[in-house]
Design a protein around this motif. Structure first.
Motif, PDB file in Angstrom:
ATOM      1  N   LEU A   1      -6.192  -6.289   3.950  1.00  0.00           N
ATOM      2  CA  LEU A   1      -5.107  -5.395   4.392  1.00  0.00           C
ATOM      3  C   LEU A   1      -4.809  -5.623   5.869  1.00  0.00           C
TER       4      LEU A   1
ATOM      5  N   VAL B   1       0.857  -1.200   0.000  1.00  0.00           N
ATOM      6  CA  VAL B   1       0.000   0.000   0.000  1.00  0.00           C
ATOM      7  C   VAL B   1       0.888   1.243   0.000  1.00  0.00           C
ATOM      8  N   ARG B   2       0.241   2.418  -0.119  1.00  0.00           N
ATOM      9  CA  ARG B   2       0.977   3.668  -0.094  1.00  0.00           C
ATOM     10  C   ARG B   2       1.298   4.025   1.360  1.00  0.00           C
ATOM     11  N   ARG B   3       2.313   4.846   1.525  1.00  0.00           N
ATOM     12  CA  ARG B   3       2.753   5.225   2.869  1.00  0.00           C
ATOM     13  C   ARG B   3       1.639   5.972   3.615  1.00  0.00           C
ATOM     14  N   GLU B   4       0.869   6.783   2.885  1.00  0.00           N
ATOM     15  CA  GLU B   4      -0.214   7.553   3.524  1.00  0.00           C
ATOM     16  C   GLU B   4      -1.231   6.625   4.186  1.00  0.00           C
ATOM     17  N   THR B   5      -1.443   5.473   3.570  1.00  0.00           N
ATOM     18  CA  THR B   5      -2.406   4.509   4.131  1.00  0.00           C
ATOM     19  C   THR B   5      -1.930   4.024   5.494  1.00  0.00           C
TER      20      THR B   5
ATOM     21  N   GLY C   1      -5.664   5.632  13.311  1.00  0.00           N
ATOM     22  CA  GLY C   1      -7.014   5.110  13.504  1.00  0.00           C
ATOM     23  C   GLY C   1      -8.040   5.841  12.648  1.00  0.00           C
ATOM     24  N   LYS C   2      -7.572   6.482  11.570  1.00  0.00           N
ATOM     25  CA  LYS C   2      -8.483   7.261  10.726  1.00  0.00           C
ATOM     26  C   LYS C   2      -8.878   6.507   9.459  1.00  0.00           C
ATOM     27  N   TYR C   3      -8.499   5.251   9.369  1.00  0.00           N
ATOM     28  CA  TYR C   3      -8.879   4.473   8.201  1.00  0.00           C
ATOM     29  C   TYR C   3      -9.249   3.064   8.630  1.00  0.00           C
ATOM     30  N   ASN C   4     -10.418   2.583   8.189  1.00  0.00           N
ATOM     31  CA  ASN C   4     -10.840   1.212   8.471  1.00  0.00           C
ATOM     32  C   ASN C   4     -10.392   0.325   7.321  1.00  0.00           C
ATOM     33  N   PRO C   5      -9.385  -0.513   7.558  1.00  0.00           N
ATOM     34  CA  PRO C   5      -8.840  -1.294   6.453  1.00  0.00           C
ATOM     35  C   PRO C   5      -9.773  -2.430   6.044  1.00  0.00           C
ATOM     36  N   SER C   6      -9.546  -2.937   4.838  1.00  0.00           N
ATOM     37  CA  SER C   6     -10.256  -4.147   4.421  1.00  0.00           C
ATOM     38  C   SER C   6      -9.687  -5.324   5.211  1.00  0.00           C
TER      39      SER C   6
ATOM     40  N   ASN D   1      -2.825  -8.755   6.167  1.00  0.00           N
ATOM     41  CA  ASN D   1      -1.436  -8.599   5.703  1.00  0.00           C
ATOM     42  C   ASN D   1      -0.590  -7.830   6.715  1.00  0.00           C
TER      43      ASN D   1
ATOM     44  N   PHE E   1      -2.523   6.818   8.060  1.00  0.00           N
ATOM     45  CA  PHE E   1      -3.918   6.914   8.486  1.00  0.00           C
ATOM     46  C   PHE E   1      -4.332   5.701   9.329  1.00  0.00           C
TER      47      PHE E   1
END
Lengths: 146, 63
Positions: free
Chosen positions: B44, B25-29, B36-41, B47, B32
């Motif tokens: 992900l 993934v990208r570093r920004e991911t 705790g600002k992104y709910n991963p699949s 992994n 985030f």
């Protein structure tokens, strides 16, 4: 963990996308040149300047995105991942729905309040606002929690 | 949602860039995710958990 073979396949796909993006970019640059030639043929100077400026902005934006994509591939990152795709999907869907209302409003007020020179100006303004909406929404969703 | 990604990343001496490359993934991911600002699949999350050698439910904490 993603295996090395799968990773190489993913990077190969990304490189193909970059090539396709390069072809699209050539078409955009060609369109920009056509705009410039059309603008320099005559007519209202302010309109011509704005047409050239828009074409230059689009080309500059494209070159920036293309350069960033190539840099990402070289450093071993994907250009798009699940988060960036999700941001793009949210921004495009919201921009589309807001644009529907915007076109309705433009049509409703086009006779009395907003006076467009012709249809091409109206569509140009509409499309321009759609693009601007998308950019604003992309930045909004890119910075917030999703 | 809170995550222990930053803590475990430091334990294995991984930078955000290293972790991003390992999970694809990208570093920004990763930034985030750590905030705790992104709910991963699920893929992900799996992994990341595999790279950091930690069960998913110990890596992502839902309050």
């Amino acid at each position: 963990m993603i295996k090395i073979k799968q990773k190489k396949k993913a990077l190969g796909k990304e490189q193909k996308r970059i090539v396709l993006a390069a072809i699209a970019g050539l078409i955009i640059i060609f369109t920009g040149i056509l705009f410039f030639l059309w603008a320099s043929a005559g007519g209202d100077i302010y309109e011509n300047i704005s047409i050239v400026a828009i074409a230059l902005v689009i080309i500059a934006l494209y070159l920036f995105v293309f350069h960033r994509a190539r840099k990402d591939i070289r450093e071993g990152y994907p250009h798009h991942d699940e988060r960036s795709r999700r941001v793009m999907e949210k921004a495009t869907s919201k921009a589309f729905f807001i644009s529907l209302y915007m076109f309705l409003i433009m049509g409703f007020f086009s006779d009395d309040i907003i006076h467009f020179r012709d249809v091409s100006q109206a569509t140009g303004v509409g499309v321009g606002i759609m693009g601007l909406l998308f950019v604003i929404l992309w930045f909004y969703y890119n910075l917030r929690e999703i | 949602m809170k995550t222990r990604i930053k803590e475990l990343r430091a334990r294995y001496n991984l930078t955000q860039e290293d972790l991003a490359r390992k999970v694809g993934v990208r570093r920004e991911t990763i930034v985030f995710l750590e905030q705790g600002k992104y709910n991963p699949s699920l893929l992900l999350a799996h992994n990341v958990a595999k790279v950091l050698k930690t069960p998913i439910d110990e890596l992502f904490i839902f309050s």
